[in-house]
Design a protein around this motif. Structure first.
Motif, PDB file in Angstrom:
ATOM      1  N   CYS A 187      -2.580   0.087  -4.147  1.00 23.07           N
ATOM      2  CA  CYS A 187      -2.855  -1.115  -3.365  1.00 23.07           C
ATOM      3  C   CYS A 187      -2.433  -2.314  -4.192  1.00 23.07           C
ATOM      4  CB  CYS A 187      -4.334  -1.202  -3.000  1.00 23.07           C
ATOM      5  SG  CYS A 187      -4.760  -2.681  -2.051  1.00 23.07           S
ATOM      6  N   GLU A 241      -5.036   6.446   0.430  1.00 27.63           N
ATOM      7  CA  GLU A 241      -4.402   5.306  -0.224  1.00 27.63           C
ATOM      8  C   GLU A 241      -4.466   5.477  -1.737  1.00 27.63           C
ATOM      9  OE1 GLU A 241      -4.357   0.420  -0.042  1.00 27.63           O
ATOM     10  OE2 GLU A 241      -5.943   1.536   0.979  1.00 27.63           O
ATOM     11  N   ARG A 248       0.853  -1.192   0.000  1.00 26.53           N
ATOM     12  CA  ARG A 248       0.000   0.000   0.000  1.00 26.53           C
ATOM     13  C   ARG A 248       0.893   1.248   0.000  1.00 26.53           C
ATOM     14  NH1 ARG A 248      -5.125  -1.891   1.489  1.00 26.53           N
ATOM     15  NH2 ARG A 248      -5.092  -3.840   2.689  1.00 26.53           N
ATOM     16  N   GLU A 273      -7.547   7.361  -6.532  1.00 22.94           N
ATOM     17  CA  GLU A 273      -7.488   8.583  -5.715  1.00 22.94           C
ATOM     18  C   GLU A 273      -6.359   9.478  -6.219  1.00 22.94           C
ATOM     19  OE1 GLU A 273      -9.557   9.452  -3.452  1.00 22.94           O
ATOM     20  OE2 GLU A 273     -10.629   7.591  -2.963  1.00 22.94           O
ATOM     21  N   GLU A 302      -1.515  -1.580  -7.822  1.00 20.79           N
ATOM     22  CA  GLU A 302      -2.487  -0.949  -8.712  1.00 20.79           C
ATOM     23  C   GLU A 302      -2.971   0.376  -8.126  1.00 20.79           C
ATOM     24  OE1 GLU A 302      -3.138  -2.082 -11.679  1.00 20.79           O
ATOM     25  OE2 GLU A 302      -1.933  -3.900 -11.391  1.00 20.79           O
ATOM     26  N   HIS A 303      -3.252   1.335  -9.001  1.00 19.46           N
ATOM     27  CA  HIS A 303      -3.771   2.612  -8.555  1.00 19.46           C
ATOM     28  C   HIS A 303      -5.197   2.463  -8.042  1.00 19.46           C
ATOM     29  CE1 HIS A 303      -0.569   4.086 -11.394  1.00 19.46           C
ATOM     30  NE2 HIS A 303      -0.342   4.839 -10.351  1.00 19.46           N
ATOM     31  N   THR A 304      -5.505   3.186  -6.987  1.00 19.71           N
ATOM     32  CA  THR A 304      -6.846   3.109  -6.391  1.00 19.71           C
ATOM     33  C   THR A 304      -7.832   4.066  -7.038  1.00 19.71           C
ATOM     34  OG1 THR A 304      -6.325   4.789  -4.723  1.00 19.71           O
ATOM     35  CG2 THR A 304      -5.831   2.467  -4.165  1.00 19.71           C
TER      36      THR A 304
END
Length: 570
Positions: free
Chosen positions: A548, A545, A538, A555, A551-553
């Motif tokens: 994760c 965040e 993370r 945000e 991979e991009h969340t």
């Protein structure tokens, strides 16, 4: 109640202190507590078996253009970078007069190997002054925090026009005053520093030297005094550091009263020059100045493949005859056409590229999977060919044809004169150096050193086999607390109450860089190298965040960093 509590992680806090197991709490984007008896959070994360590290602060990148069109800021965001600084080496895109954008594109294309078509199509240039450029950066959503420096080349060309790129011209007194005024205004508006280039290696795409190469003492003095008046900013310089050069840079630091940051690396033509420069840095700091050397952590060089900007056969007439074909069609034709293959291997064009490449093969290696960035000299293409009785050009072609033409050669031409990274280790452990030289966003089809923060940990703290390593705690501090402090960003880079919650949760046992790959995802279908990472569980930017499990969340909490940031009151 805290927003987030990360439980049972091994904290390496960015100060260089020993690691320890603790909980860490986040509230309102800041670290609110670190310890063993922290109350509940709205979100609880079990970090047992993971390392809790500050987000990386990468102070030497060239995302000047990409930051305006790419909210994901890859490859850096894949490697735990949470703050990045660009505008290095005296090149950038502000200030810029309407209609003169092509010059700055030509300069960036030549110096940092970013295709002009990519920059022309990717950048809107909806600014003129540097403060306006900062406003655009500040209004653009992105995954990480960014900061920018005023580039000498753009500033000089803005004030002097074509005369600023003509090295037979000297700025007038009024022009120096105007440059100084614009620099002071830019620093007050939030520029993190002023950068210049004084190396003959830096040329625009048309072959002309970078504008700042010929800047004389009177011009530098005027700019130094502007920095002193503004009372903020770092002076960053890429220089060949020949006789007397460091003294000129030191004089700038003395006149400006501001920190000086110089690139420190080993060059093959003068493999011991870096020691002299490091000694001068040490002496300057002992005299009360603030000077650091930006150092790398692996060889500086290029990757060569059949689709990259440069490879052993790129000037060969038989290769150039294939330019209309797709990459896969070229590979198929070379494999099937015996006469074509024989021509590529046996016929040597009488040109400068081929002569240079003949020497390069003496120091080039096959890039393995996983990548080995400290290969033994016995594994060069030339020495491997000698042992097997094979033509070295044929061996090089065989490697490049692997995996449907996806093979790569690594040609290290700096930081590897002795065939190992021992000199890099000496640079890394010196207290007067910080991590840099990743050049993220630049040299897009020849290198991919944006991944260096990941390599920094894995190679030097865990995997090195050809010599001594470096402690994990020292390396983390070198890439977080110390890089942040070098630019006056005293609110980040350390895991302690009051600091920004820029955090990486890392599975150190599995942490690794993947093999680079060439993709065509830039504006206008431009190509670039990317390199991903394994082991970042993370990544948080300001407590949000953003990554994760690699991979991009979705945000985008990244902000423009305007000027120095105060250390939090603990």
């Amino acid at each position: 109640m805290h927003d987030i509590v990360i439980r049972n992680g091994t904290v390496v806090d960015g100060t260089g202190s020993s690691r320890y197991v603790a909980d860490l709490a986040v509230h309102n984007g800041l670290i609110s507590a670190v310890g063993n008896e922290i109350s509940a959070g709205r979100r609880e994360i079990d970090a047992e078996g993971l390392m809790v590290l500050p987000g990386w602060v990468d102070i030497h990148t060239h995302y000047d253009g990409q930051a305006t069109w790419d909210p994901y800021m890859t490859p850096s965001s894949w490697h735990g970078v949470t703050t990045t600084v660009f505008g290095n080496c005296g090149v950038g895109f502000a200030p810029v007069r309407p209609g003169s954008q092509s010059y700055l594109i030509n300069l960036m294309e030549g110096v940092e190997d970013i295709p002009g078509t990519v920059l022309s199509d990717g950048i809107d240039f909806n600014w003129e002054s540097f403060p306006e450029y900062l406003d655009v950066l500040g209004s653009t959503k992105r995954v990480m925090n960014v900061g920018a420096q005023v580039p000498h080349g753009a500033l000089r060309f803005y004030v002097m026009g074509d005369r600023g790129a003509d090295h037979g011209e000297v700025p007038t007194e009024d022009e120096i005053a105007e440059m100084a005024h614009l620099l002071e205004d830019s620093l007050r508006a939030g520029a993190l520093g002023f950068s210049t280039s004084r190396t003959v290696k830096h040329k625009a795409a048309d072959g002309s030297p970078t504008p700042s190469l010929s800047a004389e003492d009177i011009e530098l003095a005027g700019l130094a005094q502007a920095m002193r008046r503004a009372g903020t900013g770092v002076f960053e310089c890429n220089s060949d550091l020949g006789p007397g050069e460091f003294l000129a840079l030191r004089k700038f630091a003395e006149l400006s009263g501001r920190p000086l940051s110089v690139l420190l690396l080993q060059v093959d033509t003068q493999p011991e020059l870096w020691r002299q420069t490091l000694k001068q840095i040490q002496e300057a700091n002992a005299d009360g100045l603030r000077v650091n050397g930006q150092v790398g952590c692996r060889p500086i060089g290029i990757l060569m493949g059949l689709e990259t900007s440069i490879h052993p056969f790129s000037s060969h007439p038989s290769w150039q005859a294939l330019e209309s074909l797709s990459p896969m069609e070229r590979v198929t034709k070379i494999k099937e056409d015996v006469s074509l293959r024989r021509s590529l291997v046996k016929v040597r064009p009488d040109d400068g590229h081929t002569k240079w490449m003949a020497q390069a093969l003496d120091k080039s290696f096959e890039l393995s999977n996983p990548p080995d960035y400290e290969p033994h000299p016995s594994q060069t293409i030339t020495r491997r060919a000698e042992r097997t009785g094979q033509d070295r050009w044929g061996l090089a072609l065989d490697i490049l044809l692997q995996g449907d033409g996806k093979g790569f050669l690594l040609f290290p031409f700096e930081n590897y004169s002795g065939g190992s990274l021992e000199v890099v280790r000496e640079m890394l452990v010196d207290e007067n150096t910080i991590c840099g030289l990743g050049d993220a966003g630049a040299h897009v089809a020849t290198i991919c050193d944006a991944s260096y923060p990941t390599f920094l940990l894995t190679h030097w703290a865990r995997d090195r086999k050809r010599g001594e390593g470096v402690s994990l705690e020292a390396l983390v501090a070198k890439q977080t607390g110390k890089t942040a402090a070098s630019y006056g960003l005293l609110d980040r880079g350390i895991l302690a109450p009051g600091y920004r919650a820029d955090i990486n949760l890392v599975d150190f046992s599995s942490l690794s860089v993947t093999r680079p790959e060439l993709v065509y995802d830039l504006p206008s279908g431009g190509k670039r190298f990317i390199q991903r990472a394994v082991g970042y569980e993370r990544t948080f930017v300001g407590g949000i965040e953003v990554m994760c499990a690699g991979e991009h969340t979705g945000e985008f909490p990244g902000q423009l960093v305007r000027g120095e940031q105060r250390r939090p009151k603990l």
